[in-house]
Every structure is written in C-alpha cells, then in structure tokens.
Design a protein around this motif. Sequence first.
Motif, PDB file in Angstrom:
ATOM      1  N   LEU A   4       0.896  -1.119   0.007  1.00 55.21           N
ATOM      2  CA  LEU A   4       0.093   0.024  -0.002  1.00 55.21           C
ATOM      3  C   LEU A   4       0.874   1.384  -0.016  1.00 55.21           C
ATOM      4  N   LYS A   5       0.726   2.117  -0.858  1.00 52.87           N
ATOM      5  CA  LYS A   5       1.726   3.173  -0.997  1.00 52.87           C
ATOM      6  C   LYS A   5       1.122   4.321  -0.291  1.00 52.87           C
ATOM      7  N   VAL A   6       1.947   5.171   0.289  1.00 50.45           N
ATOM      8  CA  VAL A   6       1.834   6.143   1.352  1.00 50.45           C
ATOM      9  C   VAL A   6       2.566   7.390   0.910  1.00 50.45           C
ATOM     10  N   ALA A   7       1.788   8.703   0.564  1.00 49.33           N
ATOM     11  CA  ALA A   7       2.223   9.758   0.274  1.00 49.33           C
ATOM     12  C   ALA A   7       2.317  10.749   1.648  1.00 49.33           C
ATOM     13  N   LEU A   8       3.614  11.253   2.049  1.00 49.22           N
ATOM     14  CA  LEU A   8       3.596  11.849   3.342  1.00 49.22           C
ATOM     15  C   LEU A   8       3.797  13.472   2.876  1.00 49.22           C
ATOM     16  N   LEU A   9       2.716  14.298   3.402  1.00 48.34           N
ATOM     17  CA  LEU A   9       2.925  15.882   3.122  1.00 48.34           C
ATOM     18  C   LEU A   9       3.438  16.587   4.262  1.00 48.34           C
ATOM     19  N   GLY A  10       4.863  16.888   4.362  1.00 45.92           N
ATOM     20  CA  GLY A  10       5.265  17.474   5.415  1.00 45.92           C
ATOM     21  C   GLY A  10       6.353  16.489   5.960  1.00 45.92           C
TER      22      GLY A  10
END
Length: 435
Positions: free
Chosen positions: A6-12
């Motif tokens: 499962l792909k996770v994008a981290l903002l910050g």
Amino acid sequence: MRTRPLKVALLGCGVVGSEVARIMATHADDLAARIGAPLELAGVAVRRPSRVREGIDPALITTDATALVKRGDIDVVVEVIGGIEPARTLITTAFEHGASVVSANKALLAEDGATLFAAAEKHGKDLYYEAAVAGAIPLLRPLRESLAGDKVNRVLGIVNGTTNFILDRMDSSGAGYSEALDEATALGYAEADPTADVEGFDAAAKAAILAGIAFHTRVRLDDVHREGLTEVTAADIASARRMGCTVKLLAICERAADGKSVTARVHPAMIPLSHPLASVREAYNAVFVEAEAAGQLMFYGPGAGGPPTASAVVGDLVAVCRNRLGESTGPGESAYTRLPVNSMAEVVTRYHISLDVADKPGVLAQVATVFAEHDVSIDTVRQQGRLDSEGLGGEASLVVVTHRAPDAALSGTVEALRKLDTVRGVASIMRVEGE
C-alpha cells in the motif's frame, strides 16, 4: 498476506512527519503483519528539498505536493503540514484522485472540517485525524466509536501541554507568568511565538473538534469562546490554593440541561484538588468525559511532540489501510443533531472575583447589593485590609465566590461594580469548574 504494498504519500517532514517515516521504516514488518500488506513510502512533499533527512531516500523528496497527491497509485495521504491552505486543497485533491487521508491538522478541521468530510464521503474515502487532539492519547476514536451507543453530556479537558506546564510551574514554584513561560520556552515546550498556545487558539481548535464528535453536531472554531492565560497572576494561583483548588486552562464542551443546545469554551478556571484533572502536571494532557451510561471516563498522556503525535498518525494509518484492503471505510462525520451552539453569555457556572476596594464600613454591603441586583448569589466572601503605596491603610482586597450564575449576569455585575466609588478595581475574574 498481500504482497503488493500500500503506497503512502507524506505531506510534510518536520518533527512529526520525520517520526512517521521513521516508525514506518523501523516497524515495517510488524505494521505489515497488522495491516495484512506491506507499506511503501511513495513520496515525501517538503518545502526545503536541500535539507538532509536521515533515513529517507532523497529520490522520494519533492516540492510538488499537488503532483504527489494526484498520482493514481497512492493509497493513503498523510498530511502533517498544518494550516488551512494548501492543506485543504491537497486533502480534497487526494480524495478526488482515489486516496484516503490521515491528518493531524486541528486548525483546518476546526475551521472547515465540513468541506473535508463532504469530500471524503463523496469519493468514498476515509478521513482519520486522531493526532489532531491530545497527541498519542486515544481519545477521538473512543468518542467516535466506543461511545457511539452512549450519550455524552460533557467533555472537560487539558488539551494544551504548554499552558499546563506554565500553570503547573506557577503553582509549584510560585513563579510569575513571564518566568514560567521563559522556562517552557527554554525546555522546548513553547514556540518562539507562543501566541497560539497561551492565548488559547490551539485549545479552542481542539475543543471544536471534541464538541463536534461528542455531540454529533458541527462546531466551528468561531463557535468556541476563547480566553488565554496571560492575565493569570501569582495572586490568582495563591487564591485558588486557599480554596483548595488549582488553576488549569480548560477546554469545556457541554450539552445544555434540556439537551437542545451545546456550548464550547476555553478559559482558565479553578478546579478542586480532588478532581482528577487537578493532578495533571508538567506538559501532559488529560480529558475527562461524562457520558450517560458509561459514567465518568478519563484519558491521560503526552499530548504533543514528535513521537506521541506520530504514534497517533501511524495508528490511523493502520486503520485506514485495513479499511482499504477490506474495500470499506470507517465512520465519517456524524452531525445529524444539528444542535445550535450557545454563546458564552448563556453558560452557567461559579465565579471567583477579586476586587480592590476602599477599607471602610459599608463597602461589603454595597458590593453585596450589586450582586443581588443582578441575581448572582454569593457563596463566600473574604476581605483583607492592606497598606497602600505610602504605607498607610485605607485599601482592602475583597474576594467573592458566587453560586452558579449565567455568564451574562456576572458580566453585568462586574460592570456595575466598576462604577462604585468604593471599588478601586476588579483585579481578576476566574470561573470555578469541576465541582
């Protein structure tokens, strides 16, 4: 176990974001076992790409957060940048492009949570935000899920660690406000600009979120009455101690007695030493919940900082990923009651009023008459004479503690007291809660 991650994008990738990335890497195997699929950090959006970020592949770093959330292969976006914009647009864009969202953004949720919830529902995605209130303390999910079958009547809490540290130091060491704030800053509990904490903005945003969940109605930041602690003095702390109380900055969310409206407020208050919240020390948070069937519940723990907040974020990440694998979503916004939010003027509580008065016969009678004229009943009175600046008599301190009364009645009383010739000044007004 599913092999495709499962792909996770981290903002910050500041204090919280970097800790989230560290937990994902350090506990990758455990997280995969708990979720049923491995997690993959697919991108990290930052403002300063040249900064060295230990443990994060530089190839994942980008300054184009919009492009990152628009990628069709992202399963979950974790937003820890804070503020209103661009966070709001990035979150709604993530929903539009198929991702669920985990956020720690209390300001945005309190200001415009309705927009985020509507977007999540429209696109059939999750919005989880446990980390937005009280850091690592499991609080929002118990309110939203464990107490879903109960009726919550009151939420009373210490939800800002900085202010609790300051008041604790003032109480334990006798320090003044400025001195305690300096210590909090030196220890890293207070920001260089502590306004959001000491003026109550941070706690007010959390109160709005708590009230919305507890009472199943929309409560915005503007609905929350807010007072900070900058006017709290050593004399207030000492006076509270004489009453068997201590002073805390409280977030208070209440359902009206008739159940037809609610209030949400943040302000300093005296609470009895016998109350569980009175023993919350240092920079810790605690929230006291009163429910119809469950009774009194208390949630306690570290309310801020990188590791505690990241713990809550990753907890939400696990829950959202499980939902993703099960092709389901968790509970969304519950605002079916549509209860009105009353103004502070309608709040009923007790008050501690300290007056500087002339030390002569008849003053107490004049003061008591003013209280009676505004239907505010007096519980106790304490008067103490003192010397003026020239070492002479003629002045006194008069402390009045009232029975429960509407805030509007108390405000009218104070205004009338200020007009008395014998009242030199209203030194302080503080509410008494938790009895």
